[in-house]
Design a protein around this motif. Structure first.
Motif, mmCIF file in Angstrom:
data_model
loop_
_atom_site.group_PDB
_atom_site.id
_atom_site.type_symbol
_atom_site.label_atom_id
_atom_site.label_comp_id
_atom_site.label_asym_id
_atom_site.label_seq_id
_atom_site.Cartn_x
_atom_site.Cartn_y
_atom_site.Cartn_z
ATOM 1 N N LEU A 450 0.645 -1.164 -0.008
ATOM 2 C CA LEU A 450 -0.050 -0.036 0.043
ATOM 3 C C LEU A 450 0.951 1.243 -0.023
ATOM 4 N N ASP A 451 2.068 1.027 0.240
ATOM 5 C CA ASP A 451 2.993 2.311 0.101
ATOM 6 C C ASP A 451 3.404 2.645 -1.237
ATOM 7 N N PRO A 452 3.201 3.880 -1.453
ATOM 8 C CA PRO A 452 3.574 4.517 -3.067
ATOM 9 C C PRO A 452 5.066 4.092 -3.344
ATOM 10 N N LEU A 453 6.116 4.004 -2.296
ATOM 11 C CA LEU A 453 7.274 3.880 -2.694
ATOM 12 C C LEU A 453 7.389 2.378 -2.988
ATOM 13 N N ALA A 454 6.553 1.554 -2.652
ATOM 14 C CA ALA A 454 6.803 0.202 -3.231
ATOM 15 C C ALA A 454 6.485 0.076 -4.642
ATOM 16 N N GLY A 455 5.318 0.912 -5.104
ATOM 17 C CA GLY A 455 4.699 0.995 -6.322
ATOM 18 C C GLY A 455 6.324 1.376 -7.181
ATOM 19 N N GLU A 456 6.800 2.682 -6.720
ATOM 20 C CA GLU A 456 8.045 3.127 -7.324
ATOM 21 C C GLU A 456 8.992 2.147 -7.673
ATOM 22 N N TRP A 457 9.270 1.407 -6.532
ATOM 23 C CA TRP A 457 10.078 0.363 -6.857
ATOM 24 C C TRP A 457 9.933 -0.650 -7.924
ATOM 25 N N LEU A 458 8.762 -1.196 -7.844
ATOM 26 C CA LEU A 458 8.228 -1.914 -8.912
ATOM 27 C C LEU A 458 8.218 -1.385 -10.368
ATOM 28 N N LYS A 459 7.792 -0.203 -10.463
ATOM 29 C CA LYS A 459 7.697 0.354 -11.730
ATOM 30 C C LYS A 459 9.639 0.523 -12.166
ATOM 31 N N SER A 460 10.398 0.844 -11.289
ATOM 32 C CA SER A 460 11.718 0.847 -11.557
ATOM 33 C C SER A 460 12.084 -0.731 -12.184
ATOM 34 N N LEU A 461 11.744 -1.664 -11.789
ATOM 35 C CA LEU A 461 11.748 -3.036 -12.218
ATOM 36 C C LEU A 461 11.149 -3.229 -13.596
ATOM 37 N N TRP A 462 10.082 -2.807 -13.821
ATOM 38 C CA TRP A 462 9.227 -2.702 -15.077
ATOM 39 C C TRP A 462 9.710 -2.087 -16.197
ATOM 40 N N ARG A 463 10.505 -0.854 -15.770
ATOM 41 C CA ARG A 463 11.031 0.080 -16.884
ATOM 42 C C ARG A 463 12.068 -0.701 -17.642
ATOM 43 N N GLN A 464 12.903 -1.903 -16.790
ATOM 44 C CA GLN A 464 13.999 -2.477 -17.557
ATOM 45 C C GLN A 464 13.391 -3.633 -18.680
ATOM 46 N N GLY A 465 11.977 -3.702 -18.819
ATOM 47 C CA GLY A 465 11.431 -4.509 -19.931
ATOM 48 C C GLY A 465 12.217 -5.517 -20.043
ATOM 49 N N ASN A 466 12.390 -6.281 -21.005
ATOM 50 C CA ASN A 466 13.003 -7.712 -21.379
ATOM 51 C C ASN A 466 14.452 -7.425 -21.643
ATOM 52 N N ALA A 467 15.255 -6.458 -21.245
ATOM 53 C CA ALA A 467 16.542 -6.135 -21.604
ATOM 54 C C ALA A 467 17.489 -7.359 -21.068
ATOM 55 N N ALA A 468 17.081 -7.857 -19.845
ATOM 56 C CA ALA A 468 17.983 -9.107 -19.318
ATOM 57 C C ALA A 468 17.123 -10.301 -19.313
ATOM 58 N N ASP A 469 17.685 -11.520 -19.234
ATOM 59 C CA ASP A 469 17.072 -12.689 -18.986
ATOM 60 C C ASP A 469 16.707 -12.624 -17.511
ATOM 61 N N MET A 470 15.817 -13.576 -16.987
ATOM 62 C CA MET A 470 15.432 -13.743 -15.570
ATOM 63 C C MET A 470 16.554 -13.605 -14.613
ATOM 64 N N PHE A 471 17.529 -14.640 -15.087
ATOM 65 C CA PHE A 471 18.533 -14.878 -14.086
ATOM 66 C C PHE A 471 19.350 -13.712 -14.028
ATOM 67 N N ALA A 472 19.921 -13.077 -15.084
ATOM 68 C CA ALA A 472 20.481 -11.858 -15.035
ATOM 69 C C ALA A 472 19.832 -10.756 -14.420
ATOM 70 N N PHE A 473 18.492 -10.565 -14.439
ATOM 71 C CA PHE A 473 17.760 -9.605 -14.016
ATOM 72 C C PHE A 473 17.778 -9.659 -12.615
ATOM 73 N N PHE A 474 17.585 -10.691 -11.819
ATOM 74 C CA PHE A 474 17.755 -11.086 -10.335
ATOM 75 C C PHE A 474 19.365 -10.552 -10.105
ATOM 76 N N GLU A 475 20.082 -10.756 -10.701
ATOM 77 C CA GLU A 475 21.539 -10.517 -10.335
ATOM 78 C C GLU A 475 21.998 -9.351 -10.509
ATOM 79 N N THR A 476 21.254 -8.681 -11.519
ATOM 80 C CA THR A 476 21.929 -6.993 -11.625
ATOM 81 C C THR A 476 21.119 -6.279 -10.679
ATOM 82 N N ASN A 477 19.970 -6.483 -10.177
ATOM 83 C CA ASN A 477 18.965 -5.805 -9.476
ATOM 84 C C ASN A 477 19.205 -6.198 -7.828
#
Length: 500
Positions: A450-477
């Motif tokens: 319910l925290d707006p900051l949680a939404g901002e955090w998720l949107k920062s992940l979403w902005r990365q699109g499909n640039a990395a595969d799932m495994f690289a995504f978890f590592e780089t973030n």
């Protein structure tokens, strides 16, 4: 050393794949809406014959960048295969379209089996459906076998893949042999409390052990329909106000189109169609009422919101040519779980503690049951493609019954088989969801969604699109390793929490 691939040729191939993807997306969109498609099947590839050749695909192997090479090569192979399969799919669809079971005067088409089981069936009617669908599957089986023969022969004879698993591994970057072993361990680790909880549920609901129920009974049970009377919304879109916490309005978001009408012409299966990321994303579902609609809408919103939030400045390869969708499934499962989480049930829907506890318990049990179904399907498919007989459905039926507890028809095995081990993408997506959920709670607290900051955090992940595969995504973030440990912690609570 591979020779340098010319930039203009790379642009030509990227543009061709993207144009064909758009054609296919619009085709799917029309079919799901019950509208006539823009292109006849035999015209979908008109004008692209020169691109979809083994020689062009072989030339794509010279692209220097690993990610770009994989996405371009497999994008071409996808369409080459689809073009080869078109006559077989058209014939199978023509036969399947009219396939229907007759149950006490009702005509249940294959495409409507799931919503019928969820909302319109009884135990006796589902048993009759079971008897009716076996012969129909036998009738359609030759078409499915022929489909897979074309796929396997093309991949090994024309593109020199060792086998089907080798093809999927190269396309998606997943070690299926390792995942197979991991999933079998996960099944063993959850056996005891799964069967104890599921057997208690089936006895409470039907006065029968789970072993006397079928896959169709599972569809009914796992819709949570017995608690629809506790659902405080009349339509799933009434829950969209939650997203104001994140500064989002899904009903009026640029690029996101929601079709939640109850039109009978629409497909009963919900889908997110990504025509152009992030500019045109469609979510379609045909609401039936109750909790299953809320879960379904939020699952599709996980796909849709992450797609429309993708940074438009990313290259087409990074935005739209991903070869695996397990990261998108991660977001979909995250929002689906959030829809029936304590913060949303309590603070957004205003439900009392007893109701929150009941829905929460059975939501977790449902999730474990569905996860085990995906696990059983993946194990069956893996074994089918590593020396098994593709035409023999008995190993599938045995594995499904052993892991889920519910009887599955041997005749239906090829109609429960999803190409390219998509069940593995679901399993990885669910593991990823649990890791993200733990991070969200760790950073923002139990009610952090319910925290707006949680939404901002998720949107920062979403902005990365499909640039990395799932495994690289978890590592780089800086996220935790992609394991099932958070899921196991969550599901072990089922052995400690009594059902309401």
């Amino acid at each position: 050393m591979p020779r340098k691939h010319p930039t203009d040729e790379l642009h030509r191939l990227t543009s061709a794949i993207q144009a064909l993807n758009v054609r296919w997306s619009r085709q799917a969109l029309a079919l799901w809406q019950g509208l006539p498609p823009e292109h006849a099947p035999d015209r979908l590839y008109a004008g692209f014959e020169a691109v979809l050749t083994p020689e062009t695909i072989a030339g794509a192997s010279d692209i220097p960048d690993d990610k770009t090479r994989t996405r371009i090569r497999h994008g071409l192979i996808d369409h080459y295969l689809q073009r080869q399969l078109m006559p077989h799919e058209t014939e199978m669809q023509a036969w399947s379209r009219g396939a229907a079971a007759h149950v006490d005067g009702e005509k249940i088409y294959f495409r409507d089996v799931i919503p019928w089981c969820q909302k319109s069936s009884t135990l006796a009617k589902r048993q009759r459906l079971q008897q009716e669908t076996g012969p129909l599957c036998k009738l359609l089986k030759p078409f499915a076998v022929n489909y897979w023969k074309v796929v396997l022969d093309t991949l090994t004879a024309e593109f020199d893949f060792d086998n089907y698993i080798d093809y999927c591994r190269q396309k998606k970057g997943i070690d299926y042999h390792r995942l197979y072993r991991q999933v079998k361990v996960l099944v063993d680790q959850t056996d005891a409390y799964y069967f104890a909880a599921m057997d208690a549920w089936s006895h409470a609901r039907f006065n029968l052990p789970v072993q006397q129920l079928t896959r169709f009974d599972a569809i009914y049970l796992l819709s949570l329909g017995q608690w629809d009377r506790l659902c405080p919304v009349n339509a799933p879109e009434e829950t969209l106000g939650f997203f104001r916490h994140w500064g989002l309005d899904p009903a009026h978001h640029p690029g996101l189109h929601l079709d939640l009408s109850t039109s009978a012409e629409k497909s009963a299966q919900a889908i997110t169609v990504m025509v152009r990321i992030p500019r045109e994303i469609h979510i379609l579902m045909r609401p039936e009422g109750g909790w299953v609609d809320v879960e379904t809408l939020w699952h599709e919103l996980g796909h849709g919101l992450s797609a429309v939030s993708t940074d438009p400045s990313l290259s087409e390869v990074d935005r739209e040519l991903a070869t695996a969708f397990n990261l998108s499934e991660t977001y979909a499962f995250l929002l689906q779980r959030m829809a029936l989480s304590r913060p949303v049930l309590e603070r957004v829907m205003g439900l009392p503690e007893a109701t929150v506890a009941t829905i929460g318990y059975y939501k977790d049990l449902k999730d474990l049951s569905v996860f085990r179904r995906y696990a059983a399907k993946f194990i069956s498919e893996y074994e089918m493609f590593t020396g098994g007989d593709l035409t023999d459905g008995q190993p599938y039926a045995d594995t499904m019954a052993r892991i889920t507890g519910f009887y599955h028809q041997p005749e239906s095995h090829l109609f429960d088989l999803v190409p390219e081990f998509y069940c593995a993408d679901y399993l990885l997506g669910w593991m990823g969801e649990a890791v993200l959920a733990d991070h969200l709670t760790g950073r923002f607290g139990e009610y952090g969604c319910l925290d707006p900051l949680a939404g901002e955090w998720l949107k920062s992940l979403w902005r990365q699109g499909n640039a990395a595969d799932m495994f690289a995504f978890f590592e780089t973030n800086g996220l935790d390793e992609l394991t099932a440990a958070p899921l196991l912690r969550r599901w072990r609570r089922l052995s400690e929490t009594p059902a309401a």
